[in-house]
Enzyme design. Structure first.
Site, PDB file in Angstrom:
ATOM      1  N   TYR A  63       0.823  -1.221   0.000  1.00  0.00           N
ATOM      2  CA  TYR A  63       0.000   0.000   0.000  1.00  0.00           C
ATOM      3  C   TYR A  63       0.854   1.268   0.000  1.00  0.00           C
ATOM      4  CZ  TYR A  63      -4.383  -2.469   0.197  1.00  0.00           C
ATOM      5  OH  TYR A  63      -5.464  -3.247  -0.142  1.00  0.00           O
ATOM      6  N   ARG A  91       1.773   1.881  -3.488  1.00  0.00           N
ATOM      7  CA  ARG A  91       0.635   2.470  -4.225  1.00  0.00           C
ATOM      8  C   ARG A  91       0.445   3.929  -3.832  1.00  0.00           C
ATOM      9  NH1 ARG A  91      -4.269  -1.460  -3.461  1.00  0.00           N
ATOM     10  NH2 ARG A  91      -5.313   0.269  -4.515  1.00  0.00           N
ATOM     11  N   ASP A 132      -7.497   6.588  -4.240  1.00  0.00           N
ATOM     12  CA  ASP A 132      -6.562   7.713  -4.432  1.00  0.00           C
ATOM     13  C   ASP A 132      -7.324   9.020  -4.189  1.00  0.00           C
ATOM     14  OD1 ASP A 132      -7.003   7.064  -7.902  1.00  0.00           O
ATOM     15  OD2 ASP A 132      -7.712   8.885  -6.913  1.00  0.00           O
ATOM     16  N   HIS A 146     -14.757   2.722  -0.987  1.00  0.00           N
ATOM     17  CA  HIS A 146     -13.733   1.756  -0.560  1.00  0.00           C
ATOM     18  C   HIS A 146     -12.615   2.417   0.232  1.00  0.00           C
ATOM     19  CE1 HIS A 146     -15.123  -1.007  -4.059  1.00  0.00           C
ATOM     20  NE2 HIS A 146     -15.889  -1.140  -2.992  1.00  0.00           N
ATOM     21  N   CYS A 148      -7.026  -0.654  17.452  1.00  0.00           N
ATOM     22  CA  CYS A 148      -7.992   0.204  18.187  1.00  0.00           C
ATOM     23  C   CYS A 148      -8.661   1.227  17.279  1.00  0.00           C
ATOM     24  CB  CYS A 148      -7.270   0.919  19.339  1.00  0.00           C
ATOM     25  SG  CYS A 148      -6.175   2.250  18.799  1.00  0.00           S
ATOM     26  N   CYS A 193       0.839   2.214  16.481  1.00  0.00           N
ATOM     27  CA  CYS A 193      -0.189   3.117  17.018  1.00  0.00           C
ATOM     28  C   CYS A 193       0.350   3.757  18.305  1.00  0.00           C
ATOM     29  CB  CYS A 193      -1.432   2.287  17.328  1.00  0.00           C
ATOM     30  SG  CYS A 193      -2.679   3.144  18.324  1.00  0.00           S
ATOM     31  N   ASN A 195     -15.581   3.600 -21.098  1.00  0.00           N
ATOM     32  CA  ASN A 195     -14.616   2.538 -20.862  1.00  0.00           C
ATOM     33  C   ASN A 195     -14.205   2.017 -22.225  1.00  0.00           C
ATOM     34  OD1 ASN A 195     -13.447  -0.035 -20.337  1.00  0.00           O
ATOM     35  ND2 ASN A 195     -14.596  -0.183 -18.423  1.00  0.00           N
ATOM     36  N   ALA A 255     -11.314   7.754 -20.766  1.00  0.00           N
ATOM     37  CA  ALA A 255     -12.053   8.794 -20.029  1.00  0.00           C
ATOM     38  C   ALA A 255     -11.489  10.190 -20.299  1.00  0.00           C
ATOM     39  CB  ALA A 255     -11.987   8.481 -18.539  1.00  0.00           C
TER      40      ALA A 255
HETATM   41  C1  BV8 Z   1     -18.351  -7.071   1.380  1.00  0.00           C
HETATM   42  C2  BV8 Z   1      -9.966  -1.215  -1.774  1.00  0.00           C
HETATM   43  C3  BV8 Z   1     -19.292  -8.388   3.041  1.00  0.00           C
HETATM   44  C4  BV8 Z   1      -8.718  -1.951  -1.425  1.00  0.00           C
HETATM   45  C5  BV8 Z   1     -11.372  -2.777  -3.029  1.00  0.00           C
HETATM   46  C6  BV8 Z   1     -16.535 -14.304  -2.051  1.00  0.00           C
HETATM   47  C7  BV8 Z   1     -15.790 -14.193  -0.898  1.00  0.00           C
HETATM   48  C8  BV8 Z   1     -15.697 -12.992  -0.193  1.00  0.00           C
HETATM   49  C9  BV8 Z   1     -16.365 -11.865  -0.646  1.00  0.00           C
HETATM   50  C10 BV8 Z   1     -17.093 -12.003  -1.808  1.00  0.00           C
HETATM   51  C11 BV8 Z   1     -17.209 -13.183  -2.506  1.00  0.00           C
HETATM   52  N1  BV8 Z   1     -17.986 -12.965  -3.595  1.00  0.00           N
HETATM   53  C12 BV8 Z   1     -18.379 -11.668  -3.614  1.00  0.00           C
HETATM   54  C13 BV8 Z   1     -17.860 -11.100  -2.520  1.00  0.00           C
HETATM   55  C14 BV8 Z   1     -18.032  -9.741  -2.144  1.00  0.00           C
HETATM   56  C15 BV8 Z   1     -16.752  -9.004  -2.507  1.00  0.00           C
HETATM   57  C16 BV8 Z   1     -16.649  -8.945  -4.024  1.00  0.00           C
HETATM   58  O1  BV8 Z   1     -17.408  -8.242  -4.655  1.00  0.00           O
HETATM   59  N2  BV8 Z   1     -15.686  -9.708  -4.624  1.00  0.00           N
HETATM   60  C17 BV8 Z   1     -15.567  -9.708  -6.075  1.00  0.00           C
HETATM   61  C18 BV8 Z   1     -14.097  -9.777  -6.483  1.00  0.00           C
HETATM   62  C19 BV8 Z   1     -16.368 -10.877  -6.624  1.00  0.00           C
HETATM   63  N3  BV8 Z   1     -16.947  -7.690  -1.951  1.00  0.00           N
HETATM   64  C20 BV8 Z   1     -16.472  -7.445  -0.718  1.00  0.00           C
HETATM   65  O2  BV8 Z   1     -15.818  -8.216  -0.042  1.00  0.00           O
HETATM   66  C21 BV8 Z   1     -16.874  -6.079  -0.181  1.00  0.00           C
HETATM   67  N4  BV8 Z   1     -17.347  -6.249   1.145  1.00  0.00           N
HETATM   68  O3  BV8 Z   1     -19.001  -7.617   0.540  1.00  0.00           O
HETATM   69  O4  BV8 Z   1     -18.525  -7.242   2.709  1.00  0.00           O
HETATM   70  C22 BV8 Z   1     -19.872  -8.077   4.323  1.00  0.00           C
HETATM   71  C23 BV8 Z   1     -21.234  -7.888   4.411  1.00  0.00           C
HETATM   72  C24 BV8 Z   1     -21.779  -7.636   5.629  1.00  0.00           C
HETATM   73  C25 BV8 Z   1     -20.965  -7.572   6.765  1.00  0.00           C
HETATM   74  C26 BV8 Z   1     -19.581  -7.751   6.649  1.00  0.00           C
HETATM   75  C27 BV8 Z   1     -19.019  -8.002   5.427  1.00  0.00           C
HETATM   76  C28 BV8 Z   1     -15.656  -5.167  -0.131  1.00  0.00           C
HETATM   77  C29 BV8 Z   1     -15.167  -4.902  -1.528  1.00  0.00           C
HETATM   78  C30 BV8 Z   1     -14.115  -3.796  -1.494  1.00  0.00           C
HETATM   79  C31 BV8 Z   1     -12.767  -4.386  -1.808  1.00  0.00           C
HETATM   80  N5  BV8 Z   1     -11.789  -3.302  -1.903  1.00  0.00           N
HETATM   81  N6  BV8 Z   1     -10.513  -1.763  -3.018  1.00  0.00           N
HETATM   82  C32 BV8 Z   1      -7.635  -1.639  -2.416  1.00  0.00           C
HETATM   83  O5  BV8 Z   1      -7.769  -0.702  -3.228  1.00  0.00           O
HETATM   84  O6  BV8 Z   1      -6.633  -2.368  -2.373  1.00  0.00           O
HETATM   85  S1  BV8 Z   1     -11.970  -3.340  -4.517  1.00  0.00           S
HETATM   86  C33 BV8 Z   1     -10.963  -2.971  -5.865  1.00  0.00           C
HETATM   87  O7  BV8 Z   1     -11.676  -3.416  -7.022  1.00  0.00           O
HETATM   88  C34 BV8 Z   1     -10.783  -1.510  -6.179  1.00  0.00           C
HETATM   89  O8  BV8 Z   1     -10.709  -0.684  -5.091  1.00  0.00           O
HETATM   90  C35 BV8 Z   1     -11.951  -1.125  -6.986  1.00  0.00           C
HETATM   91  O9  BV8 Z   1     -12.788  -0.416  -6.142  1.00  0.00           O
HETATM   92  C36 BV8 Z   1     -12.618  -2.413  -7.280  1.00  0.00           C
HETATM   93  C37 BV8 Z   1     -13.126  -2.477  -8.669  1.00  0.00           C
HETATM   94  O10 BV8 Z   1     -12.055  -2.309  -9.549  1.00  0.00           O
HETATM   95  P1  BV8 Z   1     -12.244  -1.205 -10.719  1.00  0.00           P
HETATM   96  O11 BV8 Z   1     -12.230   0.128 -10.113  1.00  0.00           O
HETATM   97  O12 BV8 Z   1     -13.432  -1.552 -11.555  1.00  0.00           O
HETATM   98  O13 BV8 Z   1     -10.913  -1.425 -11.521  1.00  0.00           O
HETATM   99  P2  BV8 Z   1     -10.638  -2.553 -12.595  1.00  0.00           P
HETATM  100  O14 BV8 Z   1      -9.161  -2.632 -12.812  1.00  0.00           O
HETATM  101  O15 BV8 Z   1     -11.394  -3.793 -12.237  1.00  0.00           O
HETATM  102  O16 BV8 Z   1     -11.316  -1.985 -13.916  1.00  0.00           O
HETATM  103  C38 BV8 Z   1     -10.778  -0.816 -14.501  1.00  0.00           C
HETATM  104  C39 BV8 Z   1     -11.619  -0.543 -15.725  1.00  0.00           C
HETATM  105  O17 BV8 Z   1     -11.169   0.668 -16.299  1.00  0.00           O
HETATM  106  C40 BV8 Z   1     -11.493  -1.621 -16.771  1.00  0.00           C
HETATM  107  O18 BV8 Z   1     -12.801  -2.008 -17.202  1.00  0.00           O
HETATM  108  C41 BV8 Z   1     -10.739  -0.937 -17.924  1.00  0.00           C
HETATM  109  O19 BV8 Z   1     -11.209  -1.350 -19.191  1.00  0.00           O
HETATM  110  C42 BV8 Z   1     -11.109   0.516 -17.699  1.00  0.00           C
HETATM  111  N7  BV8 Z   1     -10.117   1.487 -18.155  1.00  0.00           N
HETATM  112  C43 BV8 Z   1      -8.771   1.320 -18.299  1.00  0.00           C
HETATM  113  N8  BV8 Z   1      -8.232   2.471 -18.769  1.00  0.00           N
HETATM  114  C44 BV8 Z   1      -9.253   3.371 -18.893  1.00  0.00           C
HETATM  115  C45 BV8 Z   1     -10.441   2.748 -18.518  1.00  0.00           C
HETATM  116  N9  BV8 Z   1     -11.633   3.377 -18.540  1.00  0.00           N
HETATM  117  C46 BV8 Z   1     -11.647   4.653 -18.979  1.00  0.00           C
HETATM  118  N10 BV8 Z   1     -10.537   5.324 -19.346  1.00  0.00           N
HETATM  119  C47 BV8 Z   1      -9.332   4.712 -19.329  1.00  0.00           C
HETATM  120  N11 BV8 Z   1      -8.230   5.397 -19.715  1.00  0.00           N
HETATM  121 ZN    ZN Z   2      -4.190   1.438  18.461  1.00  0.00          ZN
END
Ligand code: BV8
Ligand code: ZN
Length: 255
Positions: free
Chosen positions: A66, A69, A103, A118, A129, A154, A220, A238
């Site tokens: 991180y 990043r 970011d 996120h 804590c 911490c 996209n 974009a």
């Molecule tokens: C939750 C922060 C539950 C961290 C991120 C099985 C097991 C466990 C969980 C799950 C499961 N199945 C489903 C889930 C839920 C899970 C989930 O959705 N998993 C997915 C992978 C299937 N979700 C979670 O766990 C969420 N929490 O569900 O909690 C719960 C419920 C109740 C009580 C307690 C708990 C939490 C999800 C958040 C994870 N954190 N980020 C970090 O950054 O390291 S997610 C991460 O992916 C990113 O932050 C981002 O937000 C997210 C999506 O990615 P994108 O932004 O779409 O980026 P990507 O690269 O995928 O796509 C980029 C796009 O841009 C492409 O399409 C490309 O073509 C396009 N592009 C490229 N260049 C350009 C462009 N577009 C325009 N212009 C350009 N120039």
């Molecule tokens: Zn602490």
């Protein structure tokens, strides 16, 4: 390239939601998650790093990733896509900006009241804590990608600091998620920019807008649409597409 019906909907909109993912920061040089080769997911097993379990197992590995990043974000600048969103907000009675990104490029471009679903790289807190550090983090050392860095301690309890992001399996911040869902249900137009729509519940936002009758556009290079009616795919970068959309809707922009 950009249908007149979409231009008219943007021009006449009372409330527009902008929903962004990593693609909006791609032209600032920030790797996305799933782009082949450059994507973070490709070069690291990001899904296994972005979890509380990974942090517990090896805090230095996850903190190092991180901090690498965060360093890339500090070295980056907002791009024309971020600036076009600021410009759009000047023309629209009500604009809600919802981002999945951790970011701060929207804020550095001038956007305000950004809803971060996120979390943020710039708000570390104690893993044990929850207390944020007294002093903001300085500029990270030069960790190259994947190098381990011991997380700071911490001041209150001696636990590890963790990044202020939402990891897989963690809940999203309720206020931001509720506000994003409410805006999606209220808006006339939702423009989704640079997201693959894989991650839930964030990926629900454009669906809620469409189901509530809004016009939805996806900016996209790989945009593909499923619903036809009231939905548009703007297959382009974009940083090129958004300034064009705004110029068509409101005339030459100042940006
Ligand atoms: C939750 C922060 C539950 C961290 C991120 C099985 C097991 C466990 C969980 C799950 C499961 N199945 C489903 C889930 C839920 C899970 C989930 O959705 N998993 C997915 C992978 C299937 N979700 C979670 O766990 C969420 N929490 O569900 O909690 C719960 C419920 C109740 C009580 C307690 C708990 C939490 C999800 C958040 C994870 N954190 N980020 C970090 O950054 O390291 S997610 C991460 O992916 C990113 O932050 C981002 O937000 C997210 C999506 O990615 P994108 O932004 O779409 O980026 P990507 O690269 O995928 O796509 C980029 C796009 O841009 C492409 O399409 C490309 O073509 C396009 N592009 C490229 N260049 C350009 C462009 N577009 C325009 N212009 C350009 N120039
Ligand atoms: Zn602490």
């Amino acid at each position: 390239m950009i249908p007149d019906a979409l231009i008219n909907a943007v021009r006449d909109a009372r409330h527009i939601v902008i929903f962004t993912g990593a693609g909006v920061s791609a032209e600032s040089g920030i790797p996305t998650f799933r782009d082949p080769l450059t994507g973070l997911w490709e070069r690291f097993d990001a899904a296994s790093l972005a979890t509380p379990e990974a942090f517990r197992a090896d805090p230095a590995l996850v903190w190092g990733w991180y901090e690498w990043r965060r360093m890339k974000v500090l070295q980056a600048e907002p791009n024309p896509a971020h600036r076009a969103i600021v410009e759009l907000a000047r023309h629209v009675p009500h604009l809600t900006l919802v981002t999945q990104n951790v970011d701060d490029l929207h804020e550095r471009a001038g956007s305000t009241d950004v809803l971060h679903l996120h979390g943020s790289l710039h708000q570390p807190r104690c893993f044990t804590c929850g207390k944020p550090p007294e002093e903001p983090l300085g500029t990270p050392d030069e960790p190259e990608g994947g190098r381990r860095l011991q997380p700071p301690q911490c001041e209150r309890c001696g636990g590890h600091l963790r990044p202020g992001v939402v990891w897989f399996g963690e809940s999203l911040p309720a206020y931001q998620l509720d506000a994003a869902f409410a805006a999606a249900k209220d808006c006339d137009v939702l423009i989704s920019i640079g997201t693959s729509g894989f991650v839930y519940p964030a990926a629900e936002v454009p669906n809620l807008a469409w189901q509530a009758g809004a016009v939805v556009a996806h900016v996209n290079p790989l945009a593909n649409i499923s619903r036809g009616e009231r939905e548009y795919a703007l297959a382009g970068a974009a940083g090129e597409t958004l300034p064009m959309l705004i110029e068509r809707a409101f005339g030459r922009t100042g940006s």
